[in-house]
Motif scaffolding. Structure first.
Motif, short mmCIF file in Angstrom:
data_model
loop_
_atom_site.label_atom_id
_atom_site.label_comp_id
_atom_site.label_asym_id
_atom_site.label_seq_id
_atom_site.Cartn_x
_atom_site.Cartn_y
_atom_site.Cartn_z
N ALA A 32 2.58 -1.10 11.61
CA ALA A 32 3.96 -1.36 12.03
C ALA A 32 4.24 -2.84 12.21
N ALA A 33 3.22 -3.62 12.57
CA ALA A 33 3.43 -5.04 12.81
C ALA A 33 3.43 -5.87 11.53
N ILE A 34 3.10 -5.27 10.42
CA ILE A 34 3.05 -6.00 9.14
C ILE A 34 4.44 -6.04 8.52
N PRO A 35 4.98 -7.22 8.19
CA PRO A 35 6.27 -7.28 7.51
C PRO A 35 6.21 -6.48 6.20
N THR A 36 7.13 -5.55 6.04
CA THR A 36 7.08 -4.64 4.89
C THR A 36 8.38 -4.71 4.10
N HIS A 37 8.24 -4.95 2.81
CA HIS A 37 9.38 -5.00 1.89
C HIS A 37 9.34 -3.77 1.00
N ILE A 38 10.46 -3.07 0.90
CA ILE A 38 10.51 -1.82 0.14
C ILE A 38 11.64 -1.89 -0.88
N VAL A 39 11.31 -1.57 -2.13
CA VAL A 39 12.31 -1.46 -3.20
C VAL A 39 12.15 -0.08 -3.82
N HIS A 40 13.24 0.66 -3.88
CA HIS A 40 13.14 2.03 -4.40
C HIS A 40 14.39 2.37 -5.22
N GLY A 41 14.18 2.94 -6.39
CA GLY A 41 15.29 3.34 -7.24
C GLY A 41 16.01 4.55 -6.67
N ARG A 42 17.32 4.44 -6.56
CA ARG A 42 18.11 5.54 -6.01
C ARG A 42 17.96 6.82 -6.84
N PHE A 43 17.72 6.67 -8.14
CA PHE A 43 17.67 7.81 -9.04
C PHE A 43 16.23 8.14 -9.47
N ASP A 44 15.28 7.71 -8.69
CA ASP A 44 13.86 7.94 -8.99
C ASP A 44 13.56 9.44 -8.96
N GLN A 45 13.03 9.97 -10.06
CA GLN A 45 12.66 11.37 -10.12
C GLN A 45 11.15 11.59 -10.09
N VAL A 46 10.37 10.53 -10.18
CA VAL A 46 8.91 10.63 -10.03
C VAL A 46 8.56 10.60 -8.55
N CYS A 47 9.12 9.66 -7.83
CA CYS A 47 8.96 9.54 -6.38
C CYS A 47 10.36 9.51 -5.77
N PRO A 48 10.95 10.65 -5.50
CA PRO A 48 12.35 10.68 -5.04
C PRO A 48 12.60 9.83 -3.80
N LEU A 49 13.81 9.33 -3.71
CA LEU A 49 14.21 8.41 -2.65
C LEU A 49 13.91 8.88 -1.22
N PRO A 50 13.98 10.17 -0.90
CA PRO A 50 13.66 10.56 0.48
C PRO A 50 12.29 10.12 0.97
N GLN A 51 11.35 9.85 0.05
CA GLN A 51 10.05 9.34 0.50
C GLN A 51 10.21 7.94 1.11
N ALA A 52 10.99 7.10 0.47
CA ALA A 52 11.24 5.77 1.02
C ALA A 52 12.05 5.88 2.31
N SER A 53 13.04 6.73 2.31
CA SER A 53 13.88 6.90 3.50
C SER A 53 13.06 7.40 4.68
N ARG A 54 12.12 8.29 4.40
CA ARG A 54 11.26 8.80 5.47
C ARG A 54 10.36 7.71 6.02
N LEU A 55 9.81 6.90 5.12
CA LEU A 55 8.96 5.79 5.56
C LEU A 55 9.75 4.83 6.44
N VAL A 56 10.95 4.48 6.00
CA VAL A 56 11.79 3.55 6.76
C VAL A 56 12.14 4.13 8.13
N ALA A 57 12.53 5.40 8.16
CA ALA A 57 12.91 6.03 9.43
C ALA A 57 11.75 6.04 10.42
N ASN A 58 10.55 6.28 9.92
CA ASN A 58 9.39 6.31 10.81
C ASN A 58 8.97 4.92 11.27
N LEU A 59 9.16 3.92 10.40
CA LEU A 59 8.92 2.55 10.84
C LEU A 59 9.91 2.15 11.92
N GLU A 60 11.17 2.49 11.71
CA GLU A 60 12.19 2.14 12.70
C GLU A 60 11.95 2.85 14.02
#
Length: 256
Positions: A189-217
């Motif tokens: 959590a203390a490590i600065p984290t930069h995330i870029v995710h395609g809104r239309f990603d079908q291999v790794c759908p966007l909710p994975q990034a959203s979940r990661l961000v929500a848990n970091l927050e």
């Protein structure tokens, strides 16, 4: 464990004594986070593209979809999945597996990959399965496929290696405890984290990034950057390239 050892060996070979920026996309994002969890003291920042948390539901979205009922209702939107956006490519992927085995697509594919072919017919079947697995991912990685050419994903040698390695890792839950990354997120959590995710990603759908961000927050660790690009999964799509380039250009020098 092998990953951690390999990265530490690379650090030693490059003469890196202090912290380093760790970049990873897709499966690479998983590896980057797993490494940071194991060795947070070595990581100055994380740059992650196309977040892959590696949970079972993430895999089912891409590889299972409506396959179990495909024979009876090929166009039914019975389950979430990438097949909704790529129905023609999905047909090719599903039809490699016999209808009675489609309740577990990943398991059925792995059984083909694991067999030792006894004759040319079995070798051809194994190659067909590897090509279908590989091309499925290659094609759906781009929001708008540039052509009918699957590139390296359609090359026999690449497909055989790629498909068998992926299926092996997926059959073993990526050799991680269930929901390992989210469960251990406090360690990074203390490590600065930069995330870029395609809104239309079908291999790794966007909710994975959203979940990661929500848990970091939830840990009080808002990402340094969170960019949702109008793109698919590929790192080479224009908006994703621009977002990643901007982040990389803005990184501070590695700490000594």
């Amino acid at each position: 464990d092998h990953l951690v050892a390999d990265i530490n060996a690379l650090r030693e070979a490059l003469g890196i004594d202090g912290k380093m920026h760790v970049f990873g996309g897709s499966w690479g994002s998983t590896l980057a986070m797993v490494y940071a969890i194991a060795h947070p003291q070595n990581v100055q920042s994380l740059i992650l593209r196309g977040i892959f948390l590696g949970t079972q539901e993430d895999l089912l979205y891409m590889y299972q979809g409506n396959a179990a009922t495909y024979e009876q209702a090929p166009f039914a939107l019975s389950e979430p999945g990438a097949y909704v956006t790529y129905p023609d490519e999905w047909k090719t992927f599903v039809e490699v597996i016999a209808p009675e085995q489609r309740g577990d697509m990943m398991g059925a594919y792995k059984a083909i990959f694991d067999m030792v072919p006894a004759d040319d017919a079995e070798r051809a079947r194994q190659l067909r399965a590897a090509m279908a697995w590989s091309v499925w991912e290659g094609v759906i990685s781009n929001m708008i496929p540039a052509s009918d050419d699957a590139g390296k994903f359609g090359e026999e040698a690449f497909a055989l290696c790629f498909a068998q390695i992926e299926a092996h890792f997926f059959a073993n839950d990526l050799f991680l405890a269930p929901d390992y990354i989210i469960a251990n997120l406090a360690k990074i959590a203390a490590i600065p984290t930069h995330i870029v995710h395609g809104r239309f990603d079908q291999v790794c759908p966007l909710p994975q990034a959203s979940r990661l961000v929500a848990n970091l927050e939830a840990l009080g660790a808002k990402p340094a950057t969170f960019v949702m690009t109008n793109a698919g999964h590929s790192a080479m799509e224009r908006e994703t390239v621009l977002a990643l380039t901007a982040i990389m250009d803005g990184l501070p020098r590695m700490a000594g």
